[in-house]
Design a protein around this motif. Structure first.
Motif, PDB file in Angstrom:
ATOM      1  N   GLU A  36     -12.779   5.507   3.445  1.00 45.61           N
ATOM      2  CA  GLU A  36     -13.763   5.063   2.451  1.00 45.61           C
ATOM      3  C   GLU A  36     -14.159   6.183   1.492  1.00 45.61           C
ATOM      4  OE1 GLU A  36     -17.938   2.538   2.218  1.00 45.61           O
ATOM      5  OE2 GLU A  36     -17.081   3.044   4.161  1.00 45.61           O
ATOM      6  N   SER A  37     -14.221   7.418   1.977  1.00 45.89           N
ATOM      7  CA  SER A  37     -14.606   8.541   1.115  1.00 45.89           C
ATOM      8  C   SER A  37     -13.902   9.801   1.594  1.00 45.89           C
ATOM      9  CB  SER A  37     -16.122   8.734   1.145  1.00 45.89           C
ATOM     10  OG  SER A  37     -16.554   9.007   2.456  1.00 45.89           O
ATOM     11  N   GLY A  38     -13.996  10.838   0.773  1.00 46.96           N
ATOM     12  CA  GLY A  38     -13.398  12.123   1.118  1.00 46.96           C
ATOM     13  C   GLY A  38     -11.920  12.199   0.784  1.00 46.96           C
ATOM     14  N   PRO A  39     -11.250  13.251   1.262  1.00 53.69           N
ATOM     15  CA  PRO A  39      -9.819  13.419   0.992  1.00 53.69           C
ATOM     16  C   PRO A  39      -8.997  12.238   1.507  1.00 53.69           C
ATOM     17  CG  PRO A  39     -10.736  15.430   1.917  1.00 53.69           C
ATOM     18  CD  PRO A  39     -11.795  14.371   2.024  1.00 53.69           C
ATOM     19  N   GLY A  40      -8.079  11.769   0.686  1.00 50.50           N
ATOM     20  CA  GLY A  40      -7.243  10.633   1.050  1.00 50.50           C
ATOM     21  C   GLY A  40      -7.814   9.296   0.672  1.00 50.50           C
ATOM     22  N   SER A  41      -9.055   9.268   0.173  1.00 48.89           N
ATOM     23  CA  SER A  41      -9.653   7.995  -0.252  1.00 48.89           C
ATOM     24  C   SER A  41      -9.163   7.644  -1.650  1.00 48.89           C
ATOM     25  CB  SER A  41     -11.179   8.087  -0.226  1.00 48.89           C
ATOM     26  OG  SER A  41     -11.640   9.031  -1.164  1.00 48.89           O
ATOM     27  N   ALA A  42      -9.347   6.393  -2.032  1.00 45.36           N
ATOM     28  CA  ALA A  42      -8.912   5.930  -3.348  1.00 45.36           C
ATOM     29  C   ALA A  42      -9.612   6.734  -4.445  1.00 45.36           C
ATOM     30  CB  ALA A  42      -9.215   4.442  -3.513  1.00 45.36           C
ATOM     31  N   ASP A 139      -8.631  -2.897  -5.340  1.00 44.70           N
ATOM     32  CA  ASP A 139      -8.588  -1.550  -4.785  1.00 44.70           C
ATOM     33  C   ASP A 139      -8.660  -0.490  -5.875  1.00 44.70           C
ATOM     34  OD1 ASP A 139      -8.388  -2.110  -2.004  1.00 44.70           O
ATOM     35  OD2 ASP A 139      -6.315  -2.758  -2.331  1.00 44.70           O
ATOM     36  N   GLY A 140      -8.767  -0.922  -7.134  1.00 44.22           N
ATOM     37  CA  GLY A 140      -8.854   0.017  -8.240  1.00 44.22           C
ATOM     38  C   GLY A 140      -7.501   0.521  -8.718  1.00 44.22           C
ATOM     39  N   ARG A 141      -6.428  -0.075  -8.228  1.00 47.06           N
ATOM     40  CA  ARG A 141      -5.098   0.345  -8.662  1.00 47.06           C
ATOM     41  C   ARG A 141      -4.689  -0.429  -9.897  1.00 47.06           C
ATOM     42  NH1 ARG A 141      -0.529   0.239  -4.434  1.00 47.06           N
ATOM     43  NH2 ARG A 141      -1.078  -1.944  -4.349  1.00 47.06           N
ATOM     44  N   GLY A 142      -4.106   0.292 -10.849  1.00 48.64           N
ATOM     45  CA  GLY A 142      -3.572  -0.353 -12.031  1.00 48.64           C
ATOM     46  C   GLY A 142      -2.274  -1.068 -11.686  1.00 48.64           C
ATOM     47  N   LEU A 143      -1.863  -1.967 -12.547  1.00 46.96           N
ATOM     48  CA  LEU A 143      -0.619  -2.703 -12.337  1.00 46.96           C
ATOM     49  C   LEU A 143       0.571  -1.734 -12.283  1.00 46.96           C
ATOM     50  CD1 LEU A 143       0.563  -5.511 -11.982  1.00 46.96           C
ATOM     51  CD2 LEU A 143       0.710  -5.710 -14.463  1.00 46.96           C
ATOM     52  N   HIS A 144       0.486  -0.634 -13.044  1.00 45.88           N
ATOM     53  CA  HIS A 144       1.567   0.353 -13.003  1.00 45.88           C
ATOM     54  C   HIS A 144       1.673   0.993 -11.623  1.00 45.88           C
ATOM     55  CE1 HIS A 144      -1.953   2.795 -13.703  1.00 45.88           C
ATOM     56  NE2 HIS A 144      -1.263   3.906 -13.500  1.00 45.88           N
ATOM     57  N   ASP A 145       0.536   1.182 -10.941  1.00 49.72           N
ATOM     58  CA  ASP A 145       0.547   1.716  -9.581  1.00 49.72           C
ATOM     59  C   ASP A 145       1.071   0.681  -8.588  1.00 49.72           C
ATOM     60  OD1 ASP A 145      -0.311   4.336  -9.951  1.00 49.72           O
ATOM     61  OD2 ASP A 145      -2.421   3.770  -9.924  1.00 49.72           O
ATOM     62  N   ARG A 146       0.659  -0.549  -8.753  1.00 51.29           N
ATOM     63  CA  ARG A 146       1.119  -1.603  -7.827  1.00 51.29           C
ATOM     64  C   ARG A 146       2.618  -1.800  -7.922  1.00 51.29           C
ATOM     65  NH1 ARG A 146      -2.660  -5.907  -5.757  1.00 51.29           N
ATOM     66  NH2 ARG A 146      -0.624  -6.726  -5.243  1.00 51.29           N
ATOM     67  N   LEU A 147       3.131  -1.907  -9.149  1.00 53.62           N
ATOM     68  CA  LEU A 147       4.565  -2.123  -9.319  1.00 53.62           C
ATOM     69  C   LEU A 147       5.371  -0.882  -8.944  1.00 53.62           C
ATOM     70  CD1 LEU A 147       4.547  -4.165 -12.651  1.00 53.62           C
ATOM     71  CD2 LEU A 147       4.871  -5.021 -10.325  1.00 53.62           C
ATOM     72  N   GLY A 148       4.770   0.295  -9.101  1.00 50.36           N
ATOM     73  CA  GLY A 148       5.420   1.540  -8.727  1.00 50.36           C
ATOM     74  C   GLY A 148       5.193   1.918  -7.276  1.00 50.36           C
ATOM     75  N   ARG A 149       4.556   1.009  -6.505  1.00 53.46           N
ATOM     76  CA  ARG A 149       4.273   1.240  -5.088  1.00 53.46           C
ATOM     77  C   ARG A 149       3.540   2.559  -4.851  1.00 53.46           C
ATOM     78  NH1 ARG A 149       6.033  -3.497  -3.853  1.00 53.46           N
ATOM     79  NH2 ARG A 149       8.222  -3.996  -3.783  1.00 53.46           N
ATOM     80  N   ALA A 150       2.554   2.829  -5.719  1.00 49.78           N
ATOM     81  CA  ALA A 150       1.832   4.093  -5.681  1.00 49.78           C
ATOM     82  C   ALA A 150       0.337   3.877  -5.485  1.00 49.78           C
ATOM     83  CB  ALA A 150       2.060   4.858  -6.975  1.00 49.78           C
ATOM     84  N   VAL A 151      -0.317   4.921  -5.005  1.00 54.35           N
ATOM     85  CA  VAL A 151      -1.772   4.942  -4.838  1.00 54.35           C
ATOM     86  C   VAL A 151      -2.247   6.314  -5.295  1.00 54.35           C
ATOM     87  CG1 VAL A 151      -3.681   4.771  -3.203  1.00 54.35           C
ATOM     88  CG2 VAL A 151      -1.588   3.505  -2.779  1.00 54.35           C
ATOM     89  N   GLN A 152      -3.321   6.330  -6.080  1.00 56.31           N
ATOM     90  CA  GLN A 152      -3.918   7.611  -6.478  1.00 56.31           C
ATOM     91  C   GLN A 152      -5.065   7.890  -5.516  1.00 56.31           C
ATOM     92  OE1 GLN A 152      -4.414   8.516 -10.678  1.00 56.31           O
ATOM     93  NE2 GLN A 152      -3.518   6.506 -11.125  1.00 56.31           N
ATOM     94  N   VAL A 153      -5.019   9.066  -4.901  1.00 52.55           N
ATOM     95  CA  VAL A 153      -6.023   9.431  -3.896  1.00 52.55           C
ATOM     96  C   VAL A 153      -6.641  10.783  -4.247  1.00 52.55           C
ATOM     97  CG1 VAL A 153      -4.930   8.123  -2.027  1.00 52.55           C
ATOM     98  CG2 VAL A 153      -4.314  10.525  -2.399  1.00 52.55           C
ATOM     99  N   ARG A 154      -7.788  11.038  -3.627  1.00 48.26           N
ATOM    100  CA  ARG A 154      -8.435  12.342  -3.763  1.00 48.26           C
ATOM    101  C   ARG A 154      -7.690  13.364  -2.905  1.00 48.26           C
ATOM    102  NH1 ARG A 154     -14.873  11.040  -3.259  1.00 48.26           N
ATOM    103  NH2 ARG A 154     -14.881   9.359  -4.770  1.00 48.26           N
ATOM    104  N   ILE A 155      -7.689  14.586  -3.361  1.00 47.03           N
ATOM    105  CA  ILE A 155      -7.078  15.669  -2.569  1.00 47.03           C
ATOM    106  C   ILE A 155      -8.125  16.208  -1.625  1.00 47.03           C
ATOM    107  CG2 ILE A 155      -6.059  17.953  -2.669  1.00 47.03           C
ATOM    108  CD1 ILE A 155      -4.899  17.236  -5.374  1.00 47.03           C
TER     109      ILE A 155
END
Length: 155
Positions: A36-42, A139-155
């Motif tokens: 939900e929060s911290g490193p690895g979260s959306a 989940d806050g993912r853009g269509l470019h992330d969904r189609l690219g099978r990607a997720v942007q996460v915090r470091i």
């Protein structure tokens, strides 16, 4: 029914109305198994936009510096090409563009590993089109992330 309540629900949108009826959407990234929060979260939207604007600005400066005698339109087109190349190379190898690294973000695959080069290529091409990046899921993912099978996460 109170008119203020009707106007408020109309302005709040369908998600607020569904939540009032008891639908639980969970937190962003829950369906993907992210914390939900911290490193690895959306990644939050503000950081994502900040990273995008920083990357675009850097690419525009590079294009302007390399092609100083060009028109504004030609410089913008070259900046987009530079942006595409930088995004493919950096996301496909280290998982972060310079802007994402500064804002503490990383792009990973949906299964948690490194995003493959082919997926990074597809994701970057869709990002350059811009329209897919403006359509988000819950989940806050853009269509470019969904189609690219990607997720942007915090470091």
């Amino acid at each position: 029914m109170d008119n203020r309540q009707a106007i408020g629900s109309w302005l709040s949108g369908p998600r607020a109305a569904a939540e009032e009826m008891g639908v639980d959407f969970g937190y962003r990234g829950e369906r993907l198994g992210l914390p939900e929060s911290g490193p690895g979260s959306a990644a939050p939207l503000g950081r994502r936009f900040g990273a995008l604007f920083l990357d675009w600005g850097l690419c525009f400066l590079i294009a302007y510096g390399l092609f100083a005698g060009s028109s504004q339109q030609a410089t913008s087109n070259r900046a987009l090409l530079i942006f595409f190349i930088v995004a493919v190379l950096t996301v496909g190898t280290v998982g972060s563009t310079p802007g994402k690294r500064i804002f503490g973000l990383r792009v990973i695959s949906e299964n948690g590993g490194r995003l493959g080069f082919g997926w990074a290529l597809l994701r970057s091409a869709l990002l350059c089109i811009a329209i897919p990046a403006l359509v988000w899921d819950r989940d806050g993912r853009g269509l470019h992330d969904r189609l690219g099978r990607a997720v942007q996460v915090r470091i």
